[in-house]
Structure formats: C-alpha cells, structure tokens
Design an enzyme around this catalytic site. Sequence first.
Site, PDB file in Angstrom:
ATOM      1  N   GLN A 183      41.141  36.830  42.589  1.00  0.00           N
ATOM      2  CA  GLN A 183      39.898  37.183  43.284  1.00  0.00           C
ATOM      3  C   GLN A 183      38.723  36.539  42.550  1.00  0.00           C
ATOM      4  O   GLN A 183      38.818  36.214  41.377  1.00  0.00           O
ATOM      5  CB  GLN A 183      39.724  38.704  43.325  1.00  0.00           C
ATOM      6  N   VAL A 215      36.395  42.255  39.344  1.00  0.00           N
ATOM      7  CA  VAL A 215      37.344  42.191  40.451  1.00  0.00           C
ATOM      8  C   VAL A 215      38.691  42.655  39.904  1.00  0.00           C
ATOM      9  O   VAL A 215      38.903  42.687  38.699  1.00  0.00           O
ATOM     10  CB  VAL A 215      37.460  40.774  41.075  1.00  0.00           C
ATOM     11  N   SER A 216      39.595  43.012  40.806  1.00  0.00           N
ATOM     12  CA  SER A 216      40.842  43.643  40.387  1.00  0.00           C
ATOM     13  C   SER A 216      41.919  42.690  39.905  1.00  0.00           C
ATOM     14  O   SER A 216      42.802  43.090  39.168  1.00  0.00           O
ATOM     15  CB  SER A 216      41.404  44.478  41.537  1.00  0.00           C
ATOM     16  N   SER A 217      41.886  41.430  40.318  1.00  0.00           N
ATOM     17  CA  SER A 217      42.959  40.518  39.925  1.00  0.00           C
ATOM     18  C   SER A 217      42.428  39.112  39.686  1.00  0.00           C
ATOM     19  O   SER A 217      41.326  38.765  40.101  1.00  0.00           O
ATOM     20  CB  SER A 217      44.054  40.490  40.995  1.00  0.00           C
TER      21      SER A 217
END
Length: 193
Positions: A13, A8-10
């Site tokens: 999340q 996931v990007s961050s």
Amino acid sequence: MMIAYRRVSSEDQNLDRQQFPDADKVFEEKASGADRNRPALRDLIDFARDGDEVQVHSLDRLGRDMRDLLDIIEKLNGKGVTVSFVTERLTFKAGKDAVDDPFARLQLHMMAAFAQFERSIIRKRQREGIDRAKARGVYKGRQPTIDRDEVARLRGEGLGATEIAKRLGIGRASVYRLLEGLTDVRVKVQGGT
C-alpha cells in the site's frame, strides 16, 4: 512544531492520500494498526514535546483498538501535545488550560468503537470463508516463510536461537517455535511412532 503520522497496513500500500504539506516532521510506517509495537509511532511519542501538534489522517491510521487509541492520545496529551484527526475533524488538546470537549470525546469513543466492530466483522467473514474453503479442500493456508531445514542446520552447527534469529532475520520466538516442532518430530521418529 507540527508533526504528522502516516500509516498503511502493508508494504504494497502507499501513503499518497495521507498528505501533510505543513508538517515540520513526518513519521510514517507500513504496519498493521492492530500491532501495538509500531516503531515509528513509538518514535513519534518519544519525539513530541509540549506545545507540539500531531496530525493524523484518520482515527484508523493511529489505531483500530479503542483502548490503544485512547492510550496513545492520553500519552500525547499528557506530554502537552495536541492530537488532531483530519478526516473526522477532531482535536484533543493538551494542557491544564485546555477545555476538554465532551462531544469530541464522545465522537472519539463512538468512531473507535465502530472501527473496532468493523474489524471484528471482517475477521469473522474471513474466518467463515476459510472454513468453507477448508471444507471444500481448496484452502492450503499461508506458505511457510521460514526455512525449517535451515533452522535445523544452524541448530545442528551448535548455534543458539538468538544467533539463528539474527542470521535469518526472524524473531527468536519463531526460532523457538520451530525448534520445538523439530524436537517433537525427532522424538516421535526415535520413539517409533
């Protein structure tokens, strides 16, 4: 061996929708797909062996830049590792006996290109929104996350950039950038401007 890669990007999340119950080993991380230096992905590439299969939830989880995505698949295929994308139902087999599916390659190129295009559109909209907010005087930018005074204090104690970076848990490049900025400010003040 079946290996899964979840991303996931961050940090805020979660990885819940990327499930691989049959995986023998799972590599996961919270990092932007645009970042080419992802430790878990690097570890996965090092770990994977001939005959393994790497499963990824979707193309955009492995990478958003088409060149990077193709490079990762080629690296893994070059090691004899098959790469499968669950959502797109695409599989890229490895080995001399594997028949390269030209339709799968075409789909990969098209989907990666669309993902890259979408990312560019998002960035453009974000930039336009920031420009409008700046024009109205309401955009203040991201708050600094590094304490400039602490960097200056540690430098004043005679510490080098590497040691400052270690103590503050930041990158050396950030320290050098801040030190350069501090030097510029001191020069201006000493010069009387």
